[in-house]
Scaffold this motif. Structure first.
Motif, PDB file in Angstrom:
ATOM      1  N   LEU A  37      44.886  51.577  42.176  1.00 57.46           N
ATOM      2  CA  LEU A  37      43.602  51.161  42.739  1.00 57.46           C
ATOM      3  C   LEU A  37      43.697  50.952  44.235  1.00 57.46           C
ATOM      4  CD1 LEU A  37      42.336  48.619  40.063  1.00 57.46           C
ATOM      5  CD2 LEU A  37      41.526  50.932  40.457  1.00 57.46           C
ATOM      6  N   ASP A  38      44.802  50.405  44.676  1.00 56.55           N
ATOM      7  CA  ASP A  38      44.942  50.134  46.105  1.00 56.55           C
ATOM      8  C   ASP A  38      45.029  51.412  46.921  1.00 56.55           C
ATOM      9  OD1 ASP A  38      44.857  47.448  45.668  1.00 56.55           O
ATOM     10  OD2 ASP A  38      47.032  47.201  45.555  1.00 56.55           O
ATOM     11  N   SER A  39      45.381  52.531  46.267  1.00 53.49           N
ATOM     12  CA  SER A  39      45.497  53.786  47.006  1.00 53.49           C
ATOM     13  C   SER A  39      44.195  54.560  47.054  1.00 53.49           C
ATOM     14  CB  SER A  39      46.575  54.674  46.349  1.00 53.49           C
ATOM     15  OG  SER A  39      46.162  55.105  45.066  1.00 53.49           O
ATOM     16  N   LEU A  40      43.171  54.094  46.375  1.00 55.07           N
ATOM     17  CA  LEU A  40      41.917  54.817  46.368  1.00 55.07           C
ATOM     18  C   LEU A  40      41.220  54.708  47.711  1.00 55.07           C
ATOM     19  CD1 LEU A  40      40.510  53.680  42.907  1.00 55.07           C
ATOM     20  CD2 LEU A  40      41.571  55.858  43.460  1.00 55.07           C
ATOM     21  N   PRO A  41      40.473  55.744  48.110  1.00 58.91           N
ATOM     22  CA  PRO A  41      39.732  55.658  49.351  1.00 58.91           C
ATOM     23  C   PRO A  41      38.757  54.501  49.301  1.00 58.91           C
ATOM     24  CG  PRO A  41      39.737  57.904  48.506  1.00 58.91           C
ATOM     25  CD  PRO A  41      40.330  57.037  47.455  1.00 58.91           C
ATOM     26  N   SER A  48      40.020  38.388  47.562  1.00 58.67           N
ATOM     27  CA  SER A  48      39.470  37.125  48.055  1.00 58.67           C
ATOM     28  C   SER A  48      38.626  36.396  47.020  1.00 58.67           C
ATOM     29  CB  SER A  48      38.607  37.385  49.297  1.00 58.67           C
ATOM     30  OG  SER A  48      37.596  38.322  49.022  1.00 58.67           O
ATOM     31  N   LEU A  49      38.394  36.991  45.835  1.00 57.87           N
ATOM     32  CA  LEU A  49      37.505  36.397  44.851  1.00 57.87           C
ATOM     33  C   LEU A  49      38.273  35.955  43.606  1.00 57.87           C
ATOM     34  CD1 LEU A  49      34.471  38.861  45.065  1.00 57.87           C
ATOM     35  CD2 LEU A  49      34.704  36.624  46.140  1.00 57.87           C
ATOM     36  N   SER A  50      38.278  34.657  43.330  1.00 49.12           N
ATOM     37  CA  SER A  50      38.854  34.114  42.103  1.00 49.12           C
ATOM     38  C   SER A  50      37.839  34.247  40.965  1.00 49.12           C
ATOM     39  CB  SER A  50      39.210  32.646  42.308  1.00 49.12           C
ATOM     40  OG  SER A  50      38.033  31.897  42.586  1.00 49.12           O
ATOM     41  N   TRP A  51      38.239  33.763  39.748  1.00 45.67           N
ATOM     42  CA  TRP A  51      37.318  33.837  38.613  1.00 45.67           C
ATOM     43  C   TRP A  51      36.048  33.050  38.905  1.00 45.67           C
ATOM     44  CZ3 TRP A  51      34.356  31.144  35.274  1.00 45.67           C
ATOM     45  CH2 TRP A  51      33.944  31.776  34.095  1.00 45.67           C
ATOM     46  N   PRO A 110      37.998  50.374  37.409  1.00 41.53           N
ATOM     47  CA  PRO A 110      37.880  49.082  38.099  1.00 41.53           C
ATOM     48  C   PRO A 110      38.056  49.161  39.607  1.00 41.53           C
ATOM     49  CG  PRO A 110      40.031  49.252  37.076  1.00 41.53           C
ATOM     50  CD  PRO A 110      39.296  50.504  36.717  1.00 41.53           C
ATOM     51  N   ARG A 111      37.012  49.581  40.294  1.00 38.47           N
ATOM     52  CA  ARG A 111      37.016  49.581  41.751  1.00 38.47           C
ATOM     53  C   ARG A 111      35.614  49.298  42.264  1.00 38.47           C
ATOM     54  NH1 ARG A 111      36.930  54.859  45.258  1.00 38.47           N
ATOM     55  NH2 ARG A 111      36.148  53.196  46.577  1.00 38.47           N
ATOM     56  N   SER A 112      35.513  48.940  43.522  1.00 38.58           N
ATOM     57  CA  SER A 112      34.219  48.588  44.106  1.00 38.58           C
ATOM     58  C   SER A 112      33.292  49.793  44.156  1.00 38.58           C
ATOM     59  CB  SER A 112      34.410  48.031  45.527  1.00 38.58           C
ATOM     60  OG  SER A 112      35.085  46.800  45.508  1.00 38.58           O
ATOM     61  N   GLY A 113      32.003  49.505  44.097  1.00 34.80           N
ATOM     62  CA  GLY A 113      31.011  50.570  44.207  1.00 34.80           C
ATOM     63  C   GLY A 113      29.998  50.567  43.093  1.00 34.80           C
ATOM     64  N   GLY A 114      30.352  50.031  41.926  1.00 32.70           N
ATOM     65  CA  GLY A 114      29.411  49.946  40.823  1.00 32.70           C
ATOM     66  C   GLY A 114      28.884  51.291  40.375  1.00 32.70           C
ATOM     67  N   GLU A 115      27.565  51.391  40.221  1.00 35.54           N
ATOM     68  CA  GLU A 115      26.955  52.602  39.686  1.00 35.54           C
ATOM     69  C   GLU A 115      27.264  53.829  40.527  1.00 35.54           C
ATOM     70  OE1 GLU A 115      22.787  52.066  39.082  1.00 35.54           O
ATOM     71  OE2 GLU A 115      23.070  50.936  37.210  1.00 35.54           O
ATOM     72  N   LYS A 116      27.480  53.646  41.799  1.00 33.03           N
ATOM     73  CA  LYS A 116      27.839  54.776  42.658  1.00 33.03           C
ATOM     74  C   LYS A 116      29.103  55.452  42.149  1.00 33.03           C
ATOM     75  CE  LYS A 116      29.293  55.895  47.334  1.00 33.03           C
ATOM     76  NZ  LYS A 116      30.575  56.473  46.903  1.00 33.03           N
ATOM     77  N   ASP A 279      42.706  40.185  39.213  1.00 32.37           N
ATOM     78  CA  ASP A 279      42.733  40.636  37.817  1.00 32.37           C
ATOM     79  C   ASP A 279      41.354  41.131  37.398  1.00 32.37           C
ATOM     80  OD1 ASP A 279      43.468  41.216  35.250  1.00 32.37           O
ATOM     81  OD2 ASP A 279      44.198  39.213  34.761  1.00 32.37           O
ATOM     82  N   PRO A 280      40.869  42.234  38.000  1.00 33.09           N
ATOM     83  CA  PRO A 280      39.467  42.636  37.841  1.00 33.09           C
ATOM     84  C   PRO A 280      39.031  42.889  36.403  1.00 33.09           C
ATOM     85  CG  PRO A 280      40.760  44.385  38.866  1.00 33.09           C
ATOM     86  CD  PRO A 280      41.617  43.163  38.858  1.00 33.09           C
ATOM     87  N   VAL A 281      39.887  43.516  35.585  1.00 37.44           N
ATOM     88  CA  VAL A 281      39.472  43.845  34.220  1.00 37.44           C
ATOM     89  C   VAL A 281      39.275  42.579  33.390  1.00 37.44           C
ATOM     90  CG1 VAL A 281      40.182  44.970  32.077  1.00 37.44           C
ATOM     91  CG2 VAL A 281      40.514  46.137  34.263  1.00 37.44           C
ATOM     92  N   LYS A 282      40.250  41.690  33.420  1.00 41.61           N
ATOM     93  CA  LYS A 282      40.149  40.447  32.657  1.00 41.61           C
ATOM     94  C   LYS A 282      38.975  39.605  33.147  1.00 41.61           C
ATOM     95  CE  LYS A 282      42.804  36.337  31.327  1.00 41.61           C
ATOM     96  NZ  LYS A 282      44.113  35.631  31.469  1.00 41.61           N
ATOM     97  N   THR A 283      38.801  39.549  34.456  1.00 41.48           N
ATOM     98  CA  THR A 283      37.691  38.772  35.017  1.00 41.48           C
ATOM     99  C   THR A 283      36.348  39.347  34.589  1.00 41.48           C
ATOM    100  OG1 THR A 283      39.023  38.142  36.937  1.00 41.48           O
ATOM    101  CG2 THR A 283      36.633  37.987  37.161  1.00 41.48           C
ATOM    102  N   LEU A 284      36.221  40.651  34.649  1.00 38.70           N
ATOM    103  CA  LEU A 284      34.965  41.307  34.294  1.00 38.70           C
ATOM    104  C   LEU A 284      34.592  41.030  32.839  1.00 38.70           C
ATOM    105  CD1 LEU A 284      32.777  43.316  35.365  1.00 38.70           C
ATOM    106  CD2 LEU A 284      34.169  45.145  34.410  1.00 38.70           C
ATOM    107  N   LYS A 285      35.582  41.051  31.944  1.00 38.18           N
ATOM    108  CA  LYS A 285      35.329  40.880  30.518  1.00 38.18           C
ATOM    109  C   LYS A 285      34.863  39.464  30.167  1.00 38.18           C
ATOM    110  CE  LYS A 285      38.485  42.672  27.786  1.00 38.18           C
ATOM    111  NZ  LYS A 285      39.834  43.063  27.291  1.00 38.18           N
ATOM    112  N   THR A 286      35.125  38.494  31.017  1.00 37.17           N
ATOM    113  CA  THR A 286      34.739  37.113  30.711  1.00 37.17           C
ATOM    114  C   THR A 286      33.611  36.597  31.591  1.00 37.17           C
ATOM    115  OG1 THR A 286      36.543  36.361  32.163  1.00 37.17           O
ATOM    116  CG2 THR A 286      37.007  36.495  29.808  1.00 37.17           C
ATOM    117  N   VAL A 287      33.578  37.031  32.834  1.00 37.09           N
ATOM    118  CA  VAL A 287      32.566  36.530  33.770  1.00 37.09           C
ATOM    119  C   VAL A 287      31.159  36.964  33.361  1.00 37.09           C
ATOM    120  CG1 VAL A 287      31.640  36.991  36.065  1.00 37.09           C
ATOM    121  CG2 VAL A 287      33.939  36.115  35.830  1.00 37.09           C
TER     122      VAL A 287
END
Length: 538
Positions: A37-41, A48-51, A110-116, A279-287
């Motif tokens: 993920l860190d290598s993606l453009p 910077s975002l906790s749960w 799991p990367r920024s951008g959403g529907e895009k 931990d984007p996947v775990k956070t997404l599944k609970t938040v």
């Protein structure tokens, strides 16, 4: 044969999932590890975002002006207490279906951008079409006007100011400007402020929701006579009468559903900033489910409070001030008319903050992949380590939408215009989920949406897309415009994007004898961007 012709997936920016991950070749699950993920453009190494921050980002986006400002227009469309509550229930269920689709996509990519990101990955052909559509929708309709308007109205109402249209607009623009400066200059301060406002908002909506229970208890055991004059003695929440006056026109019900779904808009807000989440996947599944249960419970109680305290006809004519009427009747002129409406204004400001925070990053992703002019300036995080370019792209259309249209029904019209194209993209994303399950059955899916929920969302999208063109009774909608005006404007934005895409990627390259190619470049601040260059034929 050109490599891009042999591997169509390489033709869209989102498919760097495949091109930049040689380790994933042969991996039957195509798993995306954090290092990948860190290598993606456009990926950011800063988390910077906790749960709790992610939860506030979602809850504060969901609980915005919707529950404070839309109930009046929803009741006006439905005509009765029973149908209003039914619409809210159906809207909550359908919003849960939409959330499930977003969660599957977000856990899978799991990367920024959403529907895009999801549309680009799912629909690589025709080249750049998905990207152009998302860019047009994000830039032209990705404004934050409605909550700025609510902030201005409730603030001036709280101070009992007989305001002019100019004062409303000036205050709304001032809020938008200050928030843009905060997010553009003070990243962590902005996150801290929106977290605080988010918790204040939860407390506020909770207190407002509990007033319904308080009123019931007062009626059972005797209480102050000044509470809800006229309504206290004739509660509208009686089974024999709650369906009186129901409007069963699908055109009116669809606009009411749009507003309910708008009130839940933002359940996928964390999908837009997953690069910055621990931990984007775990956070997404609970938040996301936590935010849905929080908002849904509070919304239902808030509507009960409105009906218990404010007479039905006053709710219908309240416009965006139904919550102010509730507080004024409960607590009198001082607290009810001043302090609590002011708290609602602060709540709306908190919503503007989280929407601006997320959409600025979506705009930055669009710029990084070559679909906006001045790419380097808009893509860079300099000089303050913030998406300043994305904030500016978000600021300009929001400023125009606040400043140019006249007051009156503009708030509801803005909601409808935002909602209609959103249903087109929602349909494309949901159908794309089924397409990906067929095309990539072995891809790792840490969360999988329930199939009936997926089909239910597809049915909803189709129904809501058709509904605006079904004439309502007397050919009159819930605003003083042509009843299908918002749908026509929404379709116009989509058509404009398609024409722009065709001219830019098909007509001009044919005339000029070149082909658009992608070239990855790293800026001085370490940001990876995808430049679209012209490759001329020999």
């Amino acid at each position: 044969m050109d490599l891009r012709e042999r591997q169509p997936l390489l033709n869209t920016p989102s498919t760097h999932y495949n091109t930049l991950q040689p380790e994933s070749i042969g991996n039957p699950h195509n798993e995306l590890s954090p290092s990948h993920l860190d290598s993606l453009p456009g990926a950011s190494s800063g988390k910077s975002l906790s749960w709790s921050s992610a939860y506030i980002l979602v809850v504060s986006r969901v609980i915005g002006s919707g529950i404070f400002a839309t109930p009046g227009s929803i009741v006006k469309s439905t005509g009765s207490v029973g149908l209003t509550l039914l619409v809210w229930l159906v809207g909550t269920i359908l919003s849960a279906c939409s959330m499930a689709v977003s969660m599957e996509y977000g856990c899978m990519l799991p990367r920024s951008g959403g529907e895009k990101v999801y549309l680009e990955y799912t629909y690589p052909r025709p080249r750049f079409l998905a990207s152009c559509l998302v860019a047009a929708q994000a830039v032209i309709l990705g404004f934050t006007a409605s909550n700025c308007i609510v902030f201005a109205k409730y603030t001036l109402f709280a101070f009992n100011i007989e305001s002019t249209e100019f004062q409303h607009k000036a205050l709304a623009v001032g809020l938008l400007t200050i928030i843009t400066i905060i997010h553009g200059r003070f990243l962590r301060t902005g996150i801290w402020i929106q977290n605080v406002l988010g918790w204040v908002k939860i407390f506020l909506i909770g207190a407002m929701s509990l007033t319904g229970i308080w009123v019931i208890l007062l009626r059972l055991y005797g209480g102050p006579a000044h509470i809800s004059p006229g309504a206290a003695r004739n509660s509208p929440i009686v089974w024999d009468t709650i369906w009186e006056g129901s409007n069963w026109s699908w055109n009116l019900l669809s606009t009411a559903l749009f507003k309910v779904i708008y009130s839940y808009a933002g359940l996928n807000n964390v999908n837009n900033v997953l690069n910055e989440v621990h931990d984007p996947v775990k956070t997404l599944k609970t938040v996301c489910p936590s935010a849905l249960f929080t908002a849904g419970g509070l919304y239902f109680l808030a509507n009960i409070s409105y009906f218990l305290v404010v007479p039905l006809e006053e709710i219908k004519s309240s416009g965006e001030l139904v919550a102010a009427l509730l507080f004024e009747r409960l607590f009198g002129d001082h607290i009810g008319r001043t302090l609590l409406p002011l708290a609602i204004a602060i709540s709306a400001a908190g919503n503007v903050m989280v929407v601006t925070f997320a959409l600025a990053r979506v705009n930055q992703e669009i710029a990084r992949q070559g679909f906006l002019p001045w790419q380097q300036a808009l893509s860079s995080s300099r000089p303050f380590g913030t998406p300043l370019g994305g904030l500016i792209v978000h600021y300009v259309p929001s400023l125009l939408v606040i400043s140019l249209p006249p007051q009156g029904d503009v708030y509801n019209f803005i909601l409808d215009v935002e909602g209609y194209p959103g249903q087109i993209f929602a349909l494309a994303v949901t159908l794309g989920l089924l397409l990906l399950r067929y095309r990539e059955p072995d891809r790792l899916r840490p969360f999988k949406a329930w199939l009936p929920a997926v089909w239910l969302r597809i049915g909803l999208c189709l129904a809501l897309l058709v509904a605006p063109f079904i004439p309502p009774p007397n050919w009159k909608g819930d605003v003083n415009f042509f009843y299908a005006a918002y749908a026509i404007v929404g379709v116009g934005v989509i058509v404009f994007a398609i024409i722009y895409w065709y001219v830019w990627t098909v007509v001009l390259p044919r005339w000029g004898g070149y082909r658009l190619e992608e070239e990855v470049e790293t800026l001085d601040d370490g940001t990876s961007i995808t430049k679209l260059i012209r490759s001329y034929r020999a």
